[in-house]
Write a protein that holds these residues in place. Structure first.
Motif, PDB file in Angstrom:
ATOM      1  N   ASP A  38      43.506  46.214  30.877  1.00 46.54           N
ATOM      2  CA  ASP A  38      43.981  47.585  31.022  1.00 46.54           C
ATOM      3  C   ASP A  38      42.818  48.570  31.160  1.00 46.54           C
ATOM      4  OD1 ASP A  38      43.523  49.151  28.269  1.00 46.54           O
ATOM      5  OD2 ASP A  38      44.098  47.102  27.772  1.00 46.54           O
ATOM      6  N   PRO A  39      43.051  49.718  31.786  1.00 49.37           N
ATOM      7  CA  PRO A  39      41.956  50.652  32.111  1.00 49.37           C
ATOM      8  C   PRO A  39      41.197  51.199  30.910  1.00 49.37           C
ATOM      9  CG  PRO A  39      43.903  51.152  33.436  1.00 49.37           C
ATOM     10  CD  PRO A  39      44.328  50.137  32.414  1.00 49.37           C
ATOM     11  N   ARG A  40      41.784  51.161  29.737  1.00 49.21           N
ATOM     12  CA  ARG A  40      41.093  51.677  28.552  1.00 49.21           C
ATOM     13  C   ARG A  40      40.525  50.568  27.681  1.00 49.21           C
ATOM     14  NH1 ARG A  40      45.130  54.364  30.424  1.00 49.21           N
ATOM     15  NH2 ARG A  40      45.061  56.634  30.631  1.00 49.21           N
ATOM     16  N   GLY A  41      40.697  49.319  28.107  1.00 44.28           N
ATOM     17  CA  GLY A  41      40.145  48.200  27.352  1.00 44.28           C
ATOM     18  C   GLY A  41      40.757  48.029  25.984  1.00 44.28           C
ATOM     19  N   ILE A  42      42.031  48.392  25.833  1.00 46.76           N
ATOM     20  CA  ILE A  42      42.698  48.299  24.529  1.00 46.76           C
ATOM     21  C   ILE A  42      42.777  46.850  24.070  1.00 46.76           C
ATOM     22  CG2 ILE A  42      44.860  48.713  23.291  1.00 46.76           C
ATOM     23  CD1 ILE A  42      45.310  51.088  25.222  1.00 46.76           C
ATOM     24  N   ARG A  43      43.218  45.996  24.963  1.00 48.93           N
ATOM     25  CA  ARG A  43      43.310  44.570  24.654  1.00 48.93           C
ATOM     26  C   ARG A  43      42.037  43.867  25.125  1.00 48.93           C
ATOM     27  NH1 ARG A  43      46.979  45.942  21.943  1.00 48.93           N
ATOM     28  NH2 ARG A  43      45.228  45.529  20.585  1.00 48.93           N
ATOM     29  N   PRO A  44      41.572  42.869  24.357  1.00 50.58           N
ATOM     30  CA  PRO A  44      40.316  42.203  24.693  1.00 50.58           C
ATOM     31  C   PRO A  44      40.492  41.066  25.697  1.00 50.58           C
ATOM     32  CG  PRO A  44      41.157  41.338  22.632  1.00 50.58           C
ATOM     33  CD  PRO A  44      42.130  42.406  23.063  1.00 50.58           C
ATOM     34  N   CYS A  45      39.444  40.799  26.451  1.00 48.86           N
ATOM     35  CA  CYS A  45      39.415  39.634  27.336  1.00 48.86           C
ATOM     36  C   CYS A  45      37.966  39.344  27.689  1.00 48.86           C
ATOM     37  CB  CYS A  45      40.228  39.884  28.608  1.00 48.86           C
ATOM     38  SG  CYS A  45      40.436  38.396  29.614  1.00 48.86           S
ATOM     39  N   HIS A  46      37.583  38.061  27.640  1.00 46.10           N
ATOM     40  CA  HIS A  46      36.213  37.652  27.904  1.00 46.10           C
ATOM     41  C   HIS A  46      36.178  36.558  28.961  1.00 46.10           C
ATOM     42  CE1 HIS A  46      36.060  39.567  23.931  1.00 46.10           C
ATOM     43  NE2 HIS A  46      34.811  39.872  24.241  1.00 46.10           N
ATOM     44  N   MET A  47      35.034  36.441  29.609  1.00 52.29           N
ATOM     45  CA  MET A  47      34.906  35.557  30.769  1.00 52.29           C
ATOM     46  C   MET A  47      33.585  34.802  30.718  1.00 52.29           C
ATOM     47  SD  MET A  47      34.818  36.828  34.743  1.00 52.29           S
ATOM     48  CE  MET A  47      34.487  35.726  36.113  1.00 52.29           C
ATOM     49  N   LEU A  48      33.618  33.531  31.078  1.00 54.30           N
ATOM     50  CA  LEU A  48      32.428  32.691  31.169  1.00 54.30           C
ATOM     51  C   LEU A  48      32.399  32.019  32.535  1.00 54.30           C
ATOM     52  CD1 LEU A  48      29.988  31.117  29.869  1.00 54.30           C
ATOM     53  CD2 LEU A  48      31.684  29.372  29.220  1.00 54.30           C
ATOM     54  N   VAL A  49      31.256  32.091  33.208  1.00 52.86           N
ATOM     55  CA  VAL A  49      31.085  31.448  34.510  1.00 52.86           C
ATOM     56  C   VAL A  49      29.920  30.470  34.420  1.00 52.86           C
ATOM     57  CG1 VAL A  49      30.634  31.779  36.964  1.00 52.86           C
ATOM     58  CG2 VAL A  49      31.956  33.497  35.706  1.00 52.86           C
ATOM     59  N   THR A  50      30.197  29.186  34.697  1.00 54.86           N
ATOM     60  CA  THR A  50      29.147  28.171  34.784  1.00 54.86           C
ATOM     61  C   THR A  50      29.315  27.429  36.098  1.00 54.86           C
ATOM     62  OG1 THR A  50      30.373  26.313  33.795  1.00 54.86           O
ATOM     63  CG2 THR A  50      29.351  27.894  32.275  1.00 54.86           C
ATOM     64  N   GLU A  51      28.456  26.466  36.332  1.00 51.47           N
ATOM     65  CA  GLU A  51      28.581  25.686  37.574  1.00 51.47           C
ATOM     66  C   GLU A  51      29.821  24.808  37.564  1.00 51.47           C
ATOM     67  OE1 GLU A  51      25.809  21.841  36.316  1.00 51.47           O
ATOM     68  OE2 GLU A  51      25.155  23.193  37.907  1.00 51.47           O
ATOM     69  N   ASP A  52      30.364  24.540  36.371  1.00 53.69           N
ATOM     70  CA  ASP A  52      31.527  23.656  36.263  1.00 53.69           C
ATOM     71  C   ASP A  52      32.852  24.399  36.194  1.00 53.69           C
ATOM     72  OD1 ASP A  52      29.776  21.545  36.166  1.00 53.69           O
ATOM     73  OD2 ASP A  52      29.950  21.218  34.010  1.00 53.69           O
ATOM     74  N   VAL A  53      32.839  25.629  35.665  1.00 52.19           N
ATOM     75  CA  VAL A  53      34.102  26.250  35.293  1.00 52.19           C
ATOM     76  C   VAL A  53      33.987  27.769  35.285  1.00 52.19           C
ATOM     77  CG1 VAL A  53      33.587  26.286  32.810  1.00 52.19           C
ATOM     78  CG2 VAL A  53      35.967  26.069  33.560  1.00 52.19           C
ATOM     79  N   ILE A  54      35.114  28.420  35.533  1.00 47.61           N
ATOM     80  CA  ILE A  54      35.293  29.841  35.217  1.00 47.61           C
ATOM     81  C   ILE A  54      36.392  29.886  34.162  1.00 47.61           C
ATOM     82  CG2 ILE A  54      35.862  32.142  36.072  1.00 47.61           C
ATOM     83  CD1 ILE A  54      35.077  31.185  38.856  1.00 47.61           C
ATOM     84  N   ALA A  55      36.063  30.418  32.997  1.00 45.77           N
ATOM     85  CA  ALA A  55      37.015  30.369  31.887  1.00 45.77           C
ATOM     86  C   ALA A  55      37.197  31.750  31.278  1.00 45.77           C
ATOM     87  CB  ALA A  55      36.538  29.385  30.816  1.00 45.77           C
ATOM     88  N   PHE A  56      38.386  31.969  30.720  1.00 49.58           N
ATOM     89  CA  PHE A  56      38.731  33.249  30.107  1.00 49.58           C
ATOM     90  C   PHE A  56      39.350  32.992  28.733  1.00 49.58           C
ATOM     91  CE2 PHE A  56      38.989  33.691  34.659  1.00 49.58           C
ATOM     92  CZ  PHE A  56      38.407  34.921  34.933  1.00 49.58           C
TER      93      PHE A  56
END
Length: 639
Positions: A253-271
């Motif tokens: 959401d535009p105000r970042g109320i709820r959290p979410c994180h992301m990881l990018v490696t050569e094997d995977v994109i994970a959230f």
């Protein structure tokens, strides 16, 4: 948190970046992605126990073969149930010769959860029914993979009723009762529109029908589709979706109320909803895990390319402070430091409550989630006492009065003493959770340590937050009183919760907050019913205005009293009649909370300053409902 409080959901998503054979060759299993999904969900099990769901999309499946799959479970141990059943199915297929663990192609063809896109959801429900049908992900099927859509998320939309009305006005037949269905149908509508436009364009260009799916899949602009869908949403959200062709999106959401994180490696994109699960499961450094930017959607095409696209103008960043106080697991390095800082910030109030008599005080914590803040409180108390001792030593030295006996007295007699007082009985807690309404059993959820608190001691117990005060009065204080202290001081690392939430936490009924109850009691004792009546009329007037013009009239309830006056009334209200000691409840100040947290701090449940227009409509409606004696949540309003 001593009060039973349901809260935010958890999401997990794994997008493999290599063919399945790669994971077999490197890690010895074709189910590497599926195993990582389970671990991401298990590491976030604290975020949802009402139900779970998992989904999978397979890339490049031959015509006639299924390509999207889903499992859901609303049982208490649903996460283990789902993965146990899936592995049982996998092993059974191996025994029957339907799949060969050494041949990834046989696994992808025959086993449902051997796809490249895997998503999972842990549910703490704040709306809808608590059954399997209300568990995420929600699925919208079509014969066209590029119109098939699966959606899950951690969110509440304050204007769900208005969003449903939009669907009705289009001629659709939405299923009311949950904003998840509304989100699914809104994205599905724009997906259908985009798909139809692409189909007609390609048809008019003379493209052969057998080439259509690939061409539509390539040209589908998922970021635009999702961005258009979100324009009318008012709420806090982290949402993940998968299209049947393998395209995937994750948005915040535009105000970042709820959290979410992301990881990018050569094997995977994970959230994931939390940072540490990504670090632990994929053995990544903290610097590798990034927060998804507020107001942005990360899209991953079926070919593996991904983009990060804004769908909203920048808004004031307002991340939910309860993530810091309670919700997220405390092994995140930043949250760990912040929780310790919250504990340390209470020192001056605690010292005043015990009259600076450290030799007649015992410090502890309840429940277990308050342990990290407790370490911060003890560090702060020791620092305070060291400074006191240093000043006394310097003064005695200057007066020629410093003796070994005085040093012993200063250093040893009056030092902060921490003890483990309460021990949680997990089995008893589970039993009581399954058998509602057994207040007489709640007092046995915790065992206590006997013999460490003296009759002239003040027992100071740290809690994460105090919402309703019910558990405090019926259980916690009675448990602590068994140690027979002269006084019990309960410290909340959170400020007084005065206003309801409408962005995903189960705090929607104003009349249930102990801070509100205490303030109302103070007004009525002072003969100010007319003030409460006037605020009621003001709230009703606000609800007649356009939603963007509303203000929070409930603030008027609290203006006549100081925080300390409200805290004193709370102390009186939660003190059980049958315990023989004084009770004092201390709350964190908003200023100290903000100073403890790194960066912006969403604090609308403490201050009444909501990050979206829907919050102001909700809080005025909540007061009207309380005044009229109407229960239930006050968001999902028709605006």
């Amino acid at each position: 948190m001593s009060d039973s409080l349901k809260h935010e959901c958890g999401i997990a998503a794994v997008r493999l970046r290599k063919p399945l054979a790669y994971y077999y060759d490197r890690y010895g299993t074709t189910l590497w992605g599926f195993q990582k999904l389970f671990l991401l969900m298990e590491k976030q099990h604290n975020r949802g126990q009402d139900g779970v769901g998992i989904g999978c999309a397979k890339l490049d499946m031959p015509l006639g073969q299924p390509y999207i799959f889903r499992r859901r479970d609303s049982e208490r141990d649903g996460l283990s149930n789902i993965f146990r059943k899936e592995m049982k199915t996998f092993n059974k297929m191996v025994r029957k010769g339907l799949i060969d663990p050494k041949r990834p192609d046989t696994i992808k063809t025959n086993y449902d959860f051997s796809g490249e896109v895997l998503i999972g959801h842990l549910r703490y429900g704040t709306s809808g029914e608590f059954d399997e049908g209300s568990c995420h992900p929600y699925l919208r099927r079509s014969n066209w993979p590029t119109r098939t859509l699966m959606v899950m998320g951690n969110f509440n939309m304050t204007n769900a009723a208005a969003l449903n009305q939009v669907l009705v006005d289009r001629g659709q037949h939405p299923v009311f009762g949950t904003d998840t269905q509304t989100v699914l149908e809104e994205i599905g509508f724009h997906l259908d529109e985009a798909h139809t436009d692409l189909y007609r364009k390609l048809r008019d260009e003379g493209v052969d029908g057998r080439e259509m799916p690939e061409r539509i899949s390539s040209d589908l602009d998922l970021a635009r589709i999702v961005g258009e869908s979100a324009q009318s949403w008012d709420g806090g959200y982290s949402i993940c979706g998968v299209v049947g062709n393998g395209d995937m999106f994750v948005m915040r959401d535009p105000r970042g109320i709820r959290p979410c994180h992301m990881l990018v490696t050569e094997d995977v994109i994970a959230f994931a909803s939390e940072r540490v699960p990504l670090m632990t499961v994929f053995e990544a450094d903290a610097s590798q895990v990034k927060a998804v930017d507020p107001g942005c959607v990360v899209t991953i095409k079926a070919d593996g390319s991904f983009t990060d696209t804004p769908f909203s103008p920048p808004q004031r960043f307002s991340p939910c402070s309860f993530e810091k106080i309670y919700f997220s697991r405390g092994n995140d390095p930043q949250i760990y430091r912040e929780r310790k800082a919250m504990g340390a910030a209470l020192v001056s109030q605690v010292v005043k409550a015990i009259d600076s008599t450290f030799d007649k005080a015992v410090f502890s914590f309840i429940p277990n989630t308050a342990e990290t803040a407790y370490y911060g409180l003890m560090d702060g108390l020791r620092l305070y006492r060291r400074q006191e001792v240093r000043s006394s030593i310097l003064e005695a030295q200057a007066n020629g009065e410093l003796t070994p006996e005085l040093l012993d007295d200063l250093i040893l007699r009056n030092w902060p003493r921490g003890e483990k007082i309460a021990h949680k009985d997990i089995k008893m807690r589970t039993f009581i959770a399954q058998e509602k309404g057994r207040d007489q059993l709640v007092s046995h959820v915790y065992d206590i340590t006997y013999g460490v608190v003296r009759s002239d001691d003040a027992l100071v117990a740290l809690d994460d937050s105090i919402v309703r005060g019910t558990t405090l009065k019926k259980s916690i204080l009675k448990i602590l009183a068994r140690t027979k202290p002269r006084k019990i001081v309960v410290c909340s690392t959170a400020p007084q919760i005065r206003y309801p939430d409408c962005y995903g936490i189960d705090m929607s009924e104003l009349g249930k907050f102990i801070a509100f109850q205490a303030t109302i009691a103070l007004h009525r004792r002072a003969g100010r019913q007319s003030l409460l009546d006037r605020i009621y009329e003001e709230c009703r007037s606000e609800l007649q205005k356009p939603v963007g013009e509303m203000v929070n009239r409930v603030k008027g309830v609290y203006e006549a009293f100081t925080d300390d006056e409200v805290s004193a009334e709370i102390s009186r209200m939660v003190s059980p009649e049958d315990i023989d000691c004084d009770v004092q409840v201390i709350f964190q100040t908003i200023e100290n909370l903000r100073a403890s947290v790194k960066g912006p701090c969403g604090d609308w449940y403490f201050t009444g300053d909501y990050p979206t227009a829907g919050g102001y409509a909700m809080v005025n409606s909540a007061y009207v409902n309380w005044y009229d004696g109407v229960g239930g949540r006050s968001y999902g309003l028709p605006f």
